[in-house]
Design a protein around this motif. Structure first.
Motif, short mmCIF file in Angstrom:
data_model
loop_
_atom_site.label_atom_id
_atom_site.label_comp_id
_atom_site.label_asym_id
_atom_site.label_seq_id
_atom_site.Cartn_x
_atom_site.Cartn_y
_atom_site.Cartn_z
N THR A 1 0.85 -1.21 0.00
CA THR A 1 0.00 0.00 0.00
C THR A 1 0.88 1.25 0.00
O THR A 1 0.63 2.21 -0.73
CB THR A 1 -0.91 0.00 1.25
OG1 THR A 1 -1.61 -1.23 1.29
CG2 THR A 1 -1.88 1.16 1.23
N LEU B 1 2.64 -2.19 -9.98
CA LEU B 1 2.38 -2.26 -8.53
C LEU B 1 0.99 -2.84 -8.27
O LEU B 1 0.78 -3.58 -7.30
CB LEU B 1 2.54 -0.88 -7.89
CG LEU B 1 3.99 -0.38 -7.81
CD1 LEU B 1 4.05 1.06 -7.33
CD2 LEU B 1 4.83 -1.26 -6.88
N ALA B 2 0.04 -2.53 -9.15
CA ALA B 2 -1.32 -3.06 -8.97
C ALA B 2 -1.33 -4.57 -9.16
O ALA B 2 -2.10 -5.29 -8.50
CB ALA B 2 -2.28 -2.39 -9.95
N GLY C 1 2.34 2.16 -12.11
CA GLY C 1 1.11 1.87 -11.37
C GLY C 1 0.56 0.49 -11.70
O GLY C 1 0.13 -0.25 -10.81
N ARG D 1 2.49 1.78 -3.39
CA ARG D 1 1.53 2.32 -4.37
C ARG D 1 1.31 3.81 -4.12
O ARG D 1 1.15 4.58 -5.06
CB ARG D 1 0.21 1.53 -4.28
CG ARG D 1 0.33 0.13 -4.86
CD ARG D 1 -0.91 -0.70 -4.63
NE ARG D 1 -0.74 -2.05 -5.15
CZ ARG D 1 -1.38 -3.12 -4.70
NH1 ARG D 1 -2.25 -3.01 -3.70
NH2 ARG D 1 -1.17 -4.29 -5.24
#
Ligand code: FAD
Length: 401
Positions: free
Chosen positions: A250, A267-268, A264, A253
């Protein structure tokens, strides 16, 4: 006839596995001591620069490398907003690295251990054993040999014997790595798929926040002999996070929110179990030497035990392989039956200027300030540091007769 040479290698990381396999391959009797209960590598990836490949070739451990390595094309250098600091240049040396899954490289090095290597896991070496021979001890047992190799990583307990003034210190930054398996890696357009390096300005020792990404492709599909996926590495200024991996993800991100695509997306697609967190630490000051006499034998420092430098992020494994190739060449050149002190002194003398040069260049690379923040200076320094990695040649073994 001279008796068979023997070595005790402490630590089964890249450095220890490589030197143990290569010495055993040339007829040495080798004992490899590892504190973990089994040999394993972190599920990450590693950039193998030309010097690392040359070292593996010199060690006789490069067969099968083609099957596990993927060339990393030069993808330039970007700012977090996606603007180019340096545009990709297919002719540049920056494109000369290859990416390997760390577990594939580890498997290849383990396969290189012949049956002349006696492997002992679950053995935590505590230090050098007193006495007339070169030996180490875990407090209960003692292992002696002509040559002791300290390949026990940045927290080396054996370094003290060679370089007592050197300490392990934090570099003030932490890195996270992840290998996203191909089946859940995001589909990316071709211009983003190859990856690249993005840096933000500022920050001590590391040149600020960084995000590196590269692909190992679809390898790892059912029945494949090597692993694939998308790899990323993020470097952040600050101490390691004590929270569970879910919270670390978290935070990552949040820290990298707003960075250009596909940061992004990567990381997602990352799951908490993919994350490998590692504080960046360094050996300071640089050891004045990398080997010493030990009893009737000798002791040599290899890999992160001797020179973990955070600025080398992405190169320390190759330096460890260079160490291994140099040490093997020097001890092979020792006259049969003669003590190894001269050979390890030659190893130390060969490594010191090389490591000092790489350290100088990478410190310059890490330096921050208003000028470096312009980006171009940083980029030129980076090119120089990369060039330093490609200029290494393995030493030839001297004729022992
Ligand atoms: C985030 C990050 C990314 C990196 N990326 C790259 C890259 O792309 N390319 C590259 O070339 N390098 C890279 N590096 C550097 C590279 O990972 C290290 O330089 C390399 O792994 C060092 O190997 P080593 O064998 O010297 O040490 P280690 O890998 O630390 O191995 C030491 C071994 O010794 C064992 N040991 C420790 N103490 C004892 C003891 N007392 N008794 C017995 N056993 C012991 C440990 O369990 C371990 O198995 C990266 C580093 C980081 C932190």
């Amino acid at each position: 006839m001279a008796s068979t040479r023997s070595a005790v290698v402490v630590g089964a990381g890249i450095a220890g596995l490589a030197v143990a396999g290569a010495l055993a391959g040339t007829g040495w009797r080798v004992t490899l001591l590892e504190r973990q209960d089994r040999l394993r590598a972190a599920p990450t990836a590693m950039l193998l620069w030309p010097s690392g490949v040359q070292a593996l070739q010199a060690l006789g451990l490069a067969s099968g490398l083609d099957a596990i390595a993927t060339p990393v094309p030069d993808r330039g250098l970007r700012r977090p907003d996606g603007r180019w600091l340096v545009e990709p240049d297919p002719a540049s040396d920056r494109g000369s690295a290859q990416l390997v899954h760390a577990e594939d490289l580890h498997d290849a090095l383990v396969a290189g251990l012949s049956d002349r290597v006696e492997l002992r896991t679950g053995v935590r070496v505590r230090g050098v054993a007193p006495g007339a021979t070169a030996a180490v001890t875990d407090g209960d047992q003692t292992w002696g040999a002509d040559l002791v190799v300290a390949a026990d990583g940045v927290d080396s307990v054996l370094r003290e014997r060679v370089a007592p003034r050197c300490r392990t210190v934090s570099a003030g930054a932490t890195a996270w790595r992840a290998m996203i398996p191909w089946f859940r890696a995001p589909e990316l357009p071709p211009d983003l798929a190859a990856g690249g390096l993005t840096i933000s300005a500022g920050g001590p020792a590391t040149g600020g926040y960084q995000f590196f990404m590269a692909s190992l492709g679809r390898r790892g599909a059912a029945g494949a002999g090597s692993r694939g996926g998308r790899y990323w590495r993020a470097t952040v200024v600050g101490a390691p996070r004590p929270e569970p991996p879910e919270t670390q993800l978290t935070l990552l991100r949040r820290w990298f929110a707003g960075w250009h695509e596909p940061v992004g997306e990567l990381l997602a697609a990352t799951e908490p179990g993919d994350l490998v967190q590692q504080e960046l630490r360094t050996v300071h000051p640089m050891p004045p030497r990398y080997a010493t006499a030990l009893g009737a034998g000798a002791l040599a420092l290899l890999g992160d035990a001797g020179h973990s430098l955070p600025e080398h992020l992405g190169f320390g494994g190759c330096l460890a392989l260079e160490d291994a190739a140099t040490l093997v060449a020097k001890v092979q050149g020792a006259a049969p039956g003669a003590p190894l002190q001269t050979a390890v002194a030659a190893y130390s003398a060969a490594r010191r200027p090389r490591l000092a040069q790489v350290q100088r260049r990478s410190r310059r690379l890490a330096a921050t300030g208003p000028v470096a923040r312009l980006g171009l200076v940083q980029a030129r320094r980076r090119d120089q540091a990369v060039a330093a990695t490609t200029s290494w040649q393995p030493p030839m073994a001297a004729d022992p007769s």
